[in-house]
Design a protein around this motif. Structure first.
Motif, PDB file in Angstrom:
ATOM      1  N   ALA A 101      16.227  50.483  69.980  1.00 21.97           N
ATOM      2  CA  ALA A 101      17.253  50.634  68.950  1.00 21.97           C
ATOM      3  C   ALA A 101      18.266  49.484  69.007  1.00 21.97           C
ATOM      4  O   ALA A 101      18.641  48.922  67.971  1.00 21.97           O
ATOM      5  CB  ALA A 101      17.957  51.975  69.107  1.00 21.97           C
ATOM      6  N   ASP A 102      18.682  49.119  70.197  1.00 23.37           N
ATOM      7  CA  ASP A 102      19.645  48.018  70.352  1.00 23.37           C
ATOM      8  C   ASP A 102      19.070  46.697  69.845  1.00 23.37           C
ATOM      9  O   ASP A 102      19.812  45.827  69.372  1.00 23.37           O
ATOM     10  CB  ASP A 102      20.043  47.858  71.829  1.00 23.37           C
ATOM     11  CG  ASP A 102      20.999  48.943  72.296  1.00 23.37           C
ATOM     12  OD1 ASP A 102      21.614  49.605  71.435  1.00 23.37           O
ATOM     13  OD2 ASP A 102      21.127  49.141  73.525  1.00 23.37           O
ATOM     14  N   ALA A 103      17.767  46.536  69.970  1.00 22.71           N
ATOM     15  CA  ALA A 103      17.113  45.296  69.533  1.00 22.71           C
ATOM     16  C   ALA A 103      16.828  45.291  68.033  1.00 22.71           C
ATOM     17  O   ALA A 103      16.248  44.335  67.515  1.00 22.71           O
ATOM     18  CB  ALA A 103      15.812  45.098  70.309  1.00 22.71           C
ATOM     19  N   GLY A 104      17.206  46.359  67.346  1.00 21.33           N
ATOM     20  CA  GLY A 104      17.068  46.390  65.893  1.00 21.33           C
ATOM     21  C   GLY A 104      15.746  46.895  65.367  1.00 21.33           C
ATOM     22  O   GLY A 104      15.441  46.727  64.179  1.00 21.33           O
ATOM     23  N   TYR A 105      14.943  47.518  66.221  1.00 19.67           N
ATOM     24  CA  TYR A 105      13.668  48.047  65.742  1.00 19.67           C
ATOM     25  C   TYR A 105      13.912  49.330  64.957  1.00 19.67           C
ATOM     26  O   TYR A 105      14.660  50.212  65.380  1.00 19.67           O
ATOM     27  CB  TYR A 105      12.697  48.270  66.909  1.00 19.67           C
ATOM     28  CG  TYR A 105      12.176  46.958  67.442  1.00 19.67           C
ATOM     29  CD1 TYR A 105      11.055  46.357  66.887  1.00 19.67           C
ATOM     30  CD2 TYR A 105      12.864  46.282  68.446  1.00 19.67           C
ATOM     31  CE1 TYR A 105      10.609  45.116  67.324  1.00 19.67           C
ATOM     32  CE2 TYR A 105      12.424  45.046  68.901  1.00 19.67           C
ATOM     33  CZ  TYR A 105      11.304  44.471  68.336  1.00 19.67           C
ATOM     34  OH  TYR A 105      10.876  43.243  68.767  1.00 19.67           O
ATOM     35  N   TYR A 126      22.062  56.829  67.162  1.00 17.93           N
ATOM     36  CA  TYR A 126      21.700  55.774  66.212  1.00 17.93           C
ATOM     37  C   TYR A 126      21.282  56.412  64.882  1.00 17.93           C
ATOM     38  O   TYR A 126      20.105  56.397  64.501  1.00 17.93           O
ATOM     39  CB  TYR A 126      20.556  54.930  66.771  1.00 17.93           C
ATOM     40  CG  TYR A 126      20.913  54.165  68.024  1.00 17.93           C
ATOM     41  CD1 TYR A 126      21.353  52.839  67.954  1.00 17.93           C
ATOM     42  CD2 TYR A 126      20.826  54.758  69.274  1.00 17.93           C
ATOM     43  CE1 TYR A 126      21.686  52.131  69.107  1.00 17.93           C
ATOM     44  CE2 TYR A 126      21.164  54.074  70.434  1.00 17.93           C
ATOM     45  CZ  TYR A 126      21.596  52.759  70.341  1.00 17.93           C
ATOM     46  OH  TYR A 126      21.937  52.064  71.482  1.00 17.93           O
ATOM     47  N   PRO A 127      22.248  56.967  64.158  1.00 17.87           N
ATOM     48  CA  PRO A 127      21.923  57.721  62.930  1.00 17.87           C
ATOM     49  C   PRO A 127      21.308  56.875  61.810  1.00 17.87           C
ATOM     50  O   PRO A 127      20.691  57.419  60.897  1.00 17.87           O
ATOM     51  CB  PRO A 127      23.284  58.286  62.509  1.00 17.87           C
ATOM     52  CG  PRO A 127      24.293  57.364  63.130  1.00 17.87           C
ATOM     53  CD  PRO A 127      23.686  56.948  64.436  1.00 17.87           C
ATOM     54  N   LYS A 128      21.471  55.552  61.872  1.00 20.05           N
ATOM     55  CA  LYS A 128      20.897  54.694  60.836  1.00 20.05           C
ATOM     56  C   LYS A 128      19.489  54.214  61.179  1.00 20.05           C
ATOM     57  O   LYS A 128      18.869  53.486  60.403  1.00 20.05           O
ATOM     58  CB  LYS A 128      21.818  53.496  60.597  1.00 20.05           C
ATOM     59  CG  LYS A 128      23.171  53.876  60.000  1.00 20.05           C
ATOM     60  CD  LYS A 128      24.021  52.654  59.703  1.00 20.05           C
ATOM     61  CE  LYS A 128      25.360  53.047  59.092  1.00 20.05           C
ATOM     62  NZ  LYS A 128      26.207  51.860  58.792  1.00 20.05           N
ATOM     63  N   THR A 129      19.003  54.608  62.341  1.00 22.20           N
ATOM     64  CA  THR A 129      17.642  54.267  62.764  1.00 22.20           C
ATOM     65  C   THR A 129      16.751  55.486  62.602  1.00 22.20           C
ATOM     66  O   THR A 129      17.147  56.605  62.952  1.00 22.20           O
ATOM     67  CB  THR A 129      17.633  53.805  64.236  1.00 22.20           C
ATOM     68  OG1 THR A 129      18.454  52.643  64.373  1.00 22.20           O
ATOM     69  CG2 THR A 129      16.219  53.484  64.704  1.00 22.20           C
ATOM     70  N   SER A 130      15.559  55.290  62.105  1.00 23.72           N
ATOM     71  CA  SER A 130      14.602  56.393  61.935  1.00 23.72           C
ATOM     72  C   SER A 130      13.697  56.495  63.155  1.00 23.72           C
ATOM     73  O   SER A 130      13.107  55.505  63.584  1.00 23.72           O
ATOM     74  CB  SER A 130      13.753  56.173  60.677  1.00 23.72           C
ATOM     75  OG  SER A 130      14.556  56.241  59.514  1.00 23.72           O
ATOM     76  N   PHE A 131      13.598  57.693  63.688  1.00 22.41           N
ATOM     77  CA  PHE A 131      12.780  57.958  64.862  1.00 22.41           C
ATOM     78  C   PHE A 131      11.636  58.905  64.493  1.00 22.41           C
ATOM     79  O   PHE A 131      11.823  59.869  63.754  1.00 22.41           O
ATOM     80  CB  PHE A 131      13.608  58.612  65.972  1.00 22.41           C
ATOM     81  CG  PHE A 131      14.625  57.702  66.602  1.00 22.41           C
ATOM     82  CD1 PHE A 131      14.359  57.085  67.823  1.00 22.41           C
ATOM     83  CD2 PHE A 131      15.840  57.471  65.983  1.00 22.41           C
ATOM     84  CE1 PHE A 131      15.297  56.238  68.409  1.00 22.41           C
ATOM     85  CE2 PHE A 131      16.786  56.621  66.560  1.00 22.41           C
ATOM     86  CZ  PHE A 131      16.514  56.008  67.773  1.00 22.41           C
ATOM     87  N   GLY A 132      10.453  58.608  65.009  1.00 16.71           N
ATOM     88  CA  GLY A 132       9.322  59.514  64.871  1.00 16.71           C
ATOM     89  C   GLY A 132       8.902  59.961  66.257  1.00 16.71           C
ATOM     90  O   GLY A 132       8.990  59.184  67.212  1.00 16.71           O
ATOM     91  N   ASN A 142      17.419  62.146  61.126  1.00 17.32           N
ATOM     92  CA  ASN A 142      16.713  60.866  61.157  1.00 17.32           C
ATOM     93  C   ASN A 142      15.494  60.921  62.071  1.00 17.32           C
ATOM     94  O   ASN A 142      15.077  59.914  62.636  1.00 17.32           O
ATOM     95  CB  ASN A 142      17.650  59.743  61.607  1.00 17.32           C
ATOM     96  CG  ASN A 142      18.272  60.006  62.981  1.00 17.32           C
ATOM     97  OD1 ASN A 142      18.476  61.151  63.364  1.00 17.32           O
ATOM     98  ND2 ASN A 142      18.588  58.948  63.709  1.00 17.32           N
ATOM     99  N   VAL A 143      14.892  62.126  62.205  1.00 18.31           N
ATOM    100  CA  VAL A 143      13.727  62.309  63.076  1.00 18.31           C
ATOM    101  C   VAL A 143      12.566  62.928  62.299  1.00 18.31           C
ATOM    102  O   VAL A 143      12.714  63.976  61.664  1.00 18.31           O
ATOM    103  CB  VAL A 143      14.052  63.200  64.290  1.00 18.31           C
ATOM    104  CG1 VAL A 143      12.808  63.377  65.168  1.00 18.31           C
ATOM    105  CG2 VAL A 143      15.194  62.598  65.110  1.00 18.31           C
ATOM    106  N   ASP A 144      11.415  62.267  62.383  1.00 15.70           N
ATOM    107  CA  ASP A 144      10.164  62.789  61.814  1.00 15.70           C
ATOM    108  C   ASP A 144       9.316  63.320  62.955  1.00 15.70           C
ATOM    109  O   ASP A 144       8.865  62.563  63.811  1.00 15.70           O
ATOM    110  CB  ASP A 144       9.418  61.671  61.072  1.00 15.70           C
ATOM    111  CG  ASP A 144       8.076  62.132  60.517  1.00 15.70           C
ATOM    112  OD1 ASP A 144       7.924  63.337  60.246  1.00 15.70           O
ATOM    113  OD2 ASP A 144       7.182  61.277  60.357  1.00 15.70           O
ATOM    114  N   SER A 145       9.111  64.623  62.974  1.00 19.06           N
ATOM    115  CA  SER A 145       8.257  65.244  63.988  1.00 19.06           C
ATOM    116  C   SER A 145       6.829  65.266  63.466  1.00 19.06           C
ATOM    117  O   SER A 145       6.534  65.933  62.469  1.00 19.06           O
ATOM    118  CB  SER A 145       8.744  66.662  64.299  1.00 19.06           C
ATOM    119  OG  SER A 145      10.058  66.634  64.838  1.00 19.06           O
TER     120      SER A 145
END
Length: 351
Positions: A101-105, A126-132, A142-145
């Protein structure tokens, strides 16, 4: 994952197996393997946090990698890969996701249920980052299970095993004794006994609790399978990550015995060619489809979130037909599949 640049042994092994065209280069890690591949500038930056075994496990992680590779090829950009070790702590998993996340991925895909607590924590930061996350359900906007009905494809594997055994004696090897792998066991045993109640099913797990070595120890898989073969089993299904390759190797040395692969269509996996004649089928879990769908949704500006279930009816799981070894029983397998899709067969998720 810490920031120390080096080539990972896992990447070198993967390159040797030619399982992927993704380059293994200078990476950040002092406790696990990682790699990155360059794509078109301005494209999507995909972060992958693998479970133990990583890219090159010929099973679960490789399926996730295929989804990311497809997305990179289609959308351009780059992939950053970090891989867990069996000695990981929760802090290690959190650091791995935070580094990405810190590296902008964005998006970041956590491959495996073990990441659930860390995804819950880091996604909130990191609410602006999407996590799966694959194989677990994490609540977050912001999470896709990305989850699957593994029990359904395992049921079909059980039907196939019951119809192919000559000794009415088969086996199931689980990588780690946990609720996820219990789903594989439950479906398999139900499929066997719905087809032929007389068939004996031996069950063995390679590790328990927080010990995840059962997913990355081909020697353990081989020993477990050999023990079952010695006890009279002639069809063995291993839901055990890269440990399953050891089980397939053991079965390959026994005339008339069959192995059932898992997650990927292992008959068609590079590096498994010499075992093809013994791989009856594979209970496929299309992790690549779920991962690609998620990455594509982020690329399109409409990130998937919530629990997205990939079922037999939706093509999320299936039973491989490569090799043609199921031709004589395909009508019965098709009938069983239709009953599951129609809801006439309810497949158990616990043994």
């Amino acid at each position: 994952m810490r920031r120390v640049a080096k080539l990972s042994a896992a990447c070198l092994a993967t390159a040797a197996l030619a399982l992927s065209a993704t380059a293994c280069g200078k990476t950040s890690s002092d406790d696990a393997s990682s790699s990155s591949s360059g794509g078109a500038k301005g494209g999507i930056k995909i972060g992958l946090a693998y479970d133990v075994g990583g890219r090159g496990d010929r099973s679960f992680n490789d399926s996730a990698a295929r989804g990311a590779d497809k997305a990179e090829k289609q959308f351009g950009g780059s992939i950053k890969e970090l891989t867990a070790k069996t000695s990981d702590t929760e802090a290690d998993r959190e650091q791995r996701l935070q580094d990405l996340a810190d590296a902008g991925y964005n998006p970041i895909v956590a491959v495996g249920y073990a990441y659930a607590p860390s995804v819950q924590k880091i996604a909130a930061k990191y609410p602006k980052t999407s996590f799966g996350i694959v194989d677990s359900v994490v609540d977050g906007k912001n999470v896709d299970s990305i989850t699957f009905t593994e029990e359904q494809s395992s049921y079909l594997a059980g039907v196939a095993a019951a119809l192919k055994t000559k000794k009415d004696h088969i086996g199931f090897i689980g990588g780690v004794d946990n609720p996820l792998i219990k789903k594989f066991q439950a479906g398999y045993v139900q499929g066997v006994h719905d087809t032929n109640p007389k068939v004996k099913v031996d069950v063995q797990y390679l590790s328990h609790g927080q010990d995840t070595s059962g997913f990355s120890s081909p020697d353990k898989g081989q020993q477990a399978a050999q023990g079952m073969l010695d006890n009279g089993a002639d069809v063995i299904y291993a839901a055990a990550g890269s440990s399953g390759t050891g089980a397939i190797e053991a079965v390959n040395g026994v005339k008339g015995a069959w192995a059932i692969g898992v997650d990927s269509d292992q008959y068609n996996i590079p590096g498994m060619e010499k075992y093809k004649s013994s791989i009856l089928t594979s209970a496929v879990k299309n992790v690549d489809v779920g991962v690609f769908d998620f990455i594509q949704s982020v690329k399109n500006g409409k990130p998937l979130a919530g629990n997205n279930v990939y079922s037999l009816a939706k093509g999320g799981v299936s039973l491989a037909t490569s090799g043609g070894f199921l031709k004589d029983i395909q009508p019965k397998l098709d009938a069983a599949k239709q009953k599951i899709v129609d809801g006439k067969i309810k497949v158990k998720t616990t043994p």
